[in-house]
Design a protein around this motif. Structure first.
Motif, PDB file in Angstrom:
ATOM      1  N   VAL A  90       4.683 -46.295  -3.777  1.00  0.00           N
ATOM      2  CA  VAL A  90       3.511 -46.118  -2.758  1.00  0.00           C
ATOM      3  C   VAL A  90       2.459 -45.907  -3.907  1.00  0.00           C
ATOM      4  O   VAL A  90       1.099 -46.531  -3.455  1.00  0.00           O
ATOM      5  CB  VAL A  90       3.777 -45.141  -1.525  1.00  0.00           C
ATOM      6  CG1 VAL A  90       1.933 -45.443  -0.790  1.00  0.00           C
ATOM      7  CG2 VAL A  90       5.035 -45.746  -0.525  1.00  0.00           C
ATOM      8  N   GLY A  91       2.386 -44.891  -4.976  1.00  0.00           N
ATOM      9  CA  GLY A  91       0.526 -44.855  -5.752  1.00  0.00           C
ATOM     10  C   GLY A  91       1.090 -45.906  -6.504  1.00  0.00           C
ATOM     11  O   GLY A  91      -0.057 -47.308  -6.230  1.00  0.00           O
ATOM     12  N   MET A  92       1.882 -47.357  -6.921  1.00  0.00           N
ATOM     13  CA  MET A  92       1.651 -48.441  -7.386  1.00  0.00           C
ATOM     14  C   MET A  92       0.955 -49.630  -6.313  1.00  0.00           C
ATOM     15  O   MET A  92       0.638 -50.011  -7.224  1.00  0.00           O
ATOM     16  CB  MET A  92       2.930 -48.750  -8.800  1.00  0.00           C
ATOM     17  CG  MET A  92       3.657 -47.701  -9.472  1.00  0.00           C
ATOM     18  SD  MET A  92       2.387 -47.721 -10.484  1.00  0.00           S
ATOM     19  CE  MET A  92       1.829 -49.290 -10.971  1.00  0.00           C
ATOM     20  N   LEU A  93       1.622 -48.642  -5.311  1.00  0.00           N
ATOM     21  CA  LEU A  93       0.658 -50.227  -4.151  1.00  0.00           C
ATOM     22  C   LEU A  93      -0.463 -49.853  -4.192  1.00  0.00           C
ATOM     23  O   LEU A  93      -1.406 -51.397  -4.045  1.00  0.00           O
ATOM     24  CB  LEU A  93       1.705 -49.573  -2.755  1.00  0.00           C
ATOM     25  CG  LEU A  93       1.085 -51.293  -2.131  1.00  0.00           C
ATOM     26  CD1 LEU A  93       1.662 -52.653  -2.064  1.00  0.00           C
ATOM     27  CD2 LEU A  93       1.648 -50.688  -0.640  1.00  0.00           C
ATOM     28  N   GLY A  94      -0.553 -48.464  -4.179  1.00  0.00           N
ATOM     29  CA  GLY A  94      -1.776 -48.660  -4.224  1.00  0.00           C
ATOM     30  C   GLY A  94      -3.234 -48.966  -5.477  1.00  0.00           C
ATOM     31  O   GLY A  94      -3.829 -49.332  -5.175  1.00  0.00           O
ATOM     32  N   VAL A  95      -2.689 -48.871  -6.378  1.00  0.00           N
ATOM     33  CA  VAL A  95      -3.052 -49.174  -7.569  1.00  0.00           C
ATOM     34  C   VAL A  95      -3.752 -50.735  -7.528  1.00  0.00           C
ATOM     35  O   VAL A  95      -4.360 -50.947  -7.834  1.00  0.00           O
ATOM     36  CB  VAL A  95      -2.318 -48.806  -9.361  1.00  0.00           C
ATOM     37  CG1 VAL A  95      -2.601 -49.522 -10.009  1.00  0.00           C
ATOM     38  CG2 VAL A  95      -2.124 -47.072  -9.753  1.00  0.00           C
ATOM     39  N   LEU A 134       0.717 -40.149   1.126  1.00  0.00           N
ATOM     40  CA  LEU A 134      -0.541 -40.815   1.398  1.00  0.00           C
ATOM     41  C   LEU A 134      -1.120 -40.221   0.495  1.00  0.00           C
ATOM     42  O   LEU A 134      -1.680 -40.787  -0.463  1.00  0.00           O
ATOM     43  CB  LEU A 134      -0.104 -39.924   2.633  1.00  0.00           C
ATOM     44  CG  LEU A 134      -1.964 -40.082   3.023  1.00  0.00           C
ATOM     45  CD1 LEU A 134      -2.134 -41.483   2.997  1.00  0.00           C
ATOM     46  CD2 LEU A 134      -1.874 -39.357   4.498  1.00  0.00           C
ATOM     47  N   ILE A 135      -1.213 -39.205  -0.392  1.00  0.00           N
ATOM     48  CA  ILE A 135      -1.913 -38.932  -1.402  1.00  0.00           C
ATOM     49  C   ILE A 135      -1.954 -39.047  -2.826  1.00  0.00           C
ATOM     50  O   ILE A 135      -3.238 -39.945  -3.418  1.00  0.00           O
ATOM     51  CB  ILE A 135      -2.237 -37.048  -1.949  1.00  0.00           C
ATOM     52  CG1 ILE A 135      -2.273 -35.974  -1.170  1.00  0.00           C
ATOM     53  CG2 ILE A 135      -2.463 -36.437  -3.157  1.00  0.00           C
ATOM     54  CD1 ILE A 135      -2.142 -34.860  -0.966  1.00  0.00           C
ATOM     55  N   ALA A 136      -0.899 -39.688  -2.990  1.00  0.00           N
ATOM     56  CA  ALA A 136      -0.144 -40.969  -4.103  1.00  0.00           C
ATOM     57  C   ALA A 136      -1.188 -41.787  -3.987  1.00  0.00           C
ATOM     58  O   ALA A 136      -1.328 -42.530  -4.711  1.00  0.00           O
ATOM     59  CB  ALA A 136       1.147 -40.592  -4.598  1.00  0.00           C
ATOM     60  N   ALA A 137      -1.330 -42.953  -2.549  1.00  0.00           N
ATOM     61  CA  ALA A 137      -1.395 -43.772  -1.883  1.00  0.00           C
ATOM     62  C   ALA A 137      -3.079 -43.973  -2.069  1.00  0.00           C
ATOM     63  O   ALA A 137      -3.647 -44.750  -3.008  1.00  0.00           O
ATOM     64  CB  ALA A 137      -1.194 -44.281  -0.639  1.00  0.00           C
ATOM     65  N   GLY A 138      -3.325 -42.635  -1.449  1.00  0.00           N
ATOM     66  CA  GLY A 138      -4.566 -42.870  -2.014  1.00  0.00           C
ATOM     67  C   GLY A 138      -5.294 -42.299  -3.282  1.00  0.00           C
ATOM     68  O   GLY A 138      -6.430 -43.066  -3.497  1.00  0.00           O
ATOM     69  N   PHE A 139      -5.152 -41.981  -4.360  1.00  0.00           N
ATOM     70  CA  PHE A 139      -4.909 -41.437  -5.338  1.00  0.00           C
ATOM     71  C   PHE A 139      -4.858 -42.684  -6.435  1.00  0.00           C
ATOM     72  O   PHE A 139      -6.184 -43.226  -6.517  1.00  0.00           O
ATOM     73  CB  PHE A 139      -4.216 -40.853  -5.956  1.00  0.00           C
ATOM     74  CG  PHE A 139      -4.609 -40.224  -7.443  1.00  0.00           C
ATOM     75  CD1 PHE A 139      -5.718 -39.158  -7.990  1.00  0.00           C
ATOM     76  CD2 PHE A 139      -3.837 -40.134  -9.074  1.00  0.00           C
ATOM     77  CE1 PHE A 139      -6.312 -38.694  -9.000  1.00  0.00           C
ATOM     78  CE2 PHE A 139      -4.374 -40.228  -9.863  1.00  0.00           C
ATOM     79  CZ  PHE A 139      -5.146 -39.269 -10.409  1.00  0.00           C
ATOM     80  N   GLY A 140      -3.872 -43.310  -6.119  1.00  0.00           N
ATOM     81  CA  GLY A 140      -3.760 -44.322  -7.014  1.00  0.00           C
ATOM     82  C   GLY A 140      -4.912 -46.238  -6.379  1.00  0.00           C
ATOM     83  O   GLY A 140      -5.204 -45.854  -7.638  1.00  0.00           O
TER      84      GLY A 140
END
Length: 526
Positions: A299-304, A399-405
């Motif tokens: 999810v972090g990569m998706l956020g990026v 969720l934090i990973a999504a926002g941070f990314g």
């Protein structure tokens, strides 16, 4: 193949409730999108205006599909809904094949079945046949809906075949993963990652290098261009060929592994347990650790990826200043609306992780691994609470990973290093809604354990439809109110206030406490 037909009948009986929901839900999404699009863009002028507006918007193209689809009203419908429908069909096939292959081996059901006159390959063939029938039913539903809403029959047949073909590819891929991994969660994690990669490759290809779209089954389906002047049937044949090849790989792998094991074996544990495993919470974290890390990274990569497209939204408004005149807050609102939408998608994925993690407690219970723990000094509340605690904390990390990314990549594109912290805070505004969805699964685990999976995933699906398709589908206001996401601020588009966040948190706490109370009163394993 001895016993394949009997196993298929048994599988159909087991899926008699869930399978119609998958099929009907996919058809309903296509129906609502078809009616809504034809009402909004009923004339050639309206469709041309839409093509002119969206054709230069890289972010929208990345989220939806190739701009060539906008040449006809049928293509516009495919542009809007096909990628999401493909993901739903892919997930349906993943769960069907995974549950009836690796899932049955893990629970011991397959060993009982194999004690009868059943061939070694029969469970795999039965699971794939079940998936094929489900894909055929989805294709029939899509064709009926498309033709029934006035779309050309030829194009409708092609779009139905494309969706069915995507389902077959991921069903066969799941069959391969079921031979590779020893546990069902590994199968779901690997195939889920493949589904996400297919969507991202399709997005990158449509927004940039078209060659990348041809590396994705979802891209193959969209590039059949079913309603345009350049219809292509050969991608459907490619899907069929890839599915057959994957089935062959799955059968070869099946013949080369031991029953109950996978080609990738679990590592032997330490001679002595870690001190962290001396508590229910430590054991729960150990069981969920791999899934938490995988979801956070994915999810972090998706956020990026989403954040990297934020600058194109702003540039699009700068290139088309007349569009901003129709927006209440000008160009700034467009960027914030895009960020709110993409963070909402990250929040829905965080809720999906939370539900999956909470339901792991039910899997441990039905597999018989909960009773030995509960026979010790571990209380029921501590055991279930440990799994729910990991589900709630893990969903917050996702969720934090999504926002941070998203904030990190968006900040790099616009030259603002503070966006990473800002978007992390924005993402946390959705955390009460995520926890409320997880709490629905917790309540079901306590009182209606057999229906917990249905309740949890229906809650996730309902929230996804409300958040992503409410405006397109014209859903009535009263139908939206049950979604916790409706009651939290749509940050960063709306200001964040404490009252709604605390109210939704309070609802989540009540549901979790009620679930823990119910678990103390029911039998374990039933």
């Amino acid at each position: 193949m001895t016993g394949t037909g009997t196993l298929l009948g048994f599988s159909l009986r087991r899926e008699r409730i869930g399978l119609p929901l998958w099929i009907g839900g996919t058809g309903l999404l296509f129906l609502i999108q078809s009616v809504q699009s034809q009402n909004l863009y009923g004339t050639a002028e309206e469709l041309a205006a839409l093509r002119g507006t969206l054709g230069g918007n890289t972010a929208v193209i990345a989220m939806s599909g190739p701009v060539e689809l906008l040449d006809s009203i049928g293509g516009e419908i495919v542009f809007e809904i096909f990628a999401f429908a493909a993901i739903i069909v892919a997930l349906m096939n993943m769960f069907l094949v995974g549950r009836h292959t690796r899932g049955d081996e893990e629970t011991g059901r397959a060993e009982l079945i194999r004690s009868a006159r059943v061939g070694r390959r029969a469970p795999v063939f039965a699971a794939l046949a079940l998936a094929a029938l489900a894909d055929l039913a989805v294709a029939v539903a899509i064709f009926a809906v498309a033709v029934g809403t006035g779309l050309p029959a030829g194009g409708s047949l092609l779009v139905a075949a494309a969706l069915g073909g995507i389902g077959l590819v991921f069903a066969a891929l799941t069959a391969v993963a079921a031979q590779v991994f020893e546990h069902a969660r590994g199968v779901y994690g690997a195939v889920g990652l493949a589904i996400g990669a297919a969507y991202m490759l399709r997005a990158a290809g449509d927004a940039g290098n078209p060659a990348l779209s041809w590396a994705s089954p979802i891209g193959w389906g969209q590039r059949t261009f079913p309603y345009g002047g350049q219809q292509r049937w050969w991608p459907v044949l490619v899907m069929a060929g890839v599915a057959l090849a994957l089935v062959g790989v799955a059968l070869l792998a099946l013949d080369r592994r031991d029953f109950g094991a996978g080609l990738v074996r679990s590592r032997p544990g330490r001679p002595r347990a870690s001190w962290a495993l001396g508590s229910a919470a430590g054991l729960a974290w150990r069981l969920h650790r791999g899934a938490v890390i995988g979801w956070v990274l994915g999810v972090g990569m998706l956020g990026v990826a989403y954040g990297s497209l934020g600058d194109s939204i702003e540039q699009y408004i700068l290139d088309n200043p007349e569009v901003a005149e129709f927006l209440p807050g000008g160009a700034a609102d467009v960027v914030d609306a895009y960020l709110a939408l993409t963070i909402t998608m990250g929040a829905l994925l965080a809720a999906a992780f939370g539900v999956a993690a909470a339901l792991r407690a039910r899997a441990e219970e039905t597999a018989g691994r909960a009773e030995p723990l509960l026979a010790t000094a571990v209380s029921r509340r501590a055991w279930l609470g440990s799994h729910l605690g990991v589900a709630l904390a893990g969903s917050a990390l996702v969720l934090i990973a999504a926002g941070f990314g998203e904030g990190l990549s968006y900040g790099l594109t616009v030259g603002d290093s503070g966006q990473a912290v800002r978007m992390t805070g924005v993402a946390l505004a959705y955390l009460p809604a995520v926890w409320a969805v997880v709490a629905v699964a917790a309540l079901s685990l306590g009182w209606w354990a057999k229906a917990a999976a249905v309740a949890g995933w229906v809650a996730v699906g309902y929230c996804a439809v409300v958040e992503l398709f409410a405006d397109s589908f014209g859903l009535p206001e009263w139908l939206l109110q049950a979604s916790p996401f409706v009651h939290v601020p749509e940050a960063p588009l709306e200001p964040v206030t404490a009252a709604p966040l605390l109210a939704v948190c309070a609802v989540a706490v009540v549901l979790v406490v009620a679930g823990l109370a119910g678990f103390r009163r029911r039998d374990v394993g039933y």
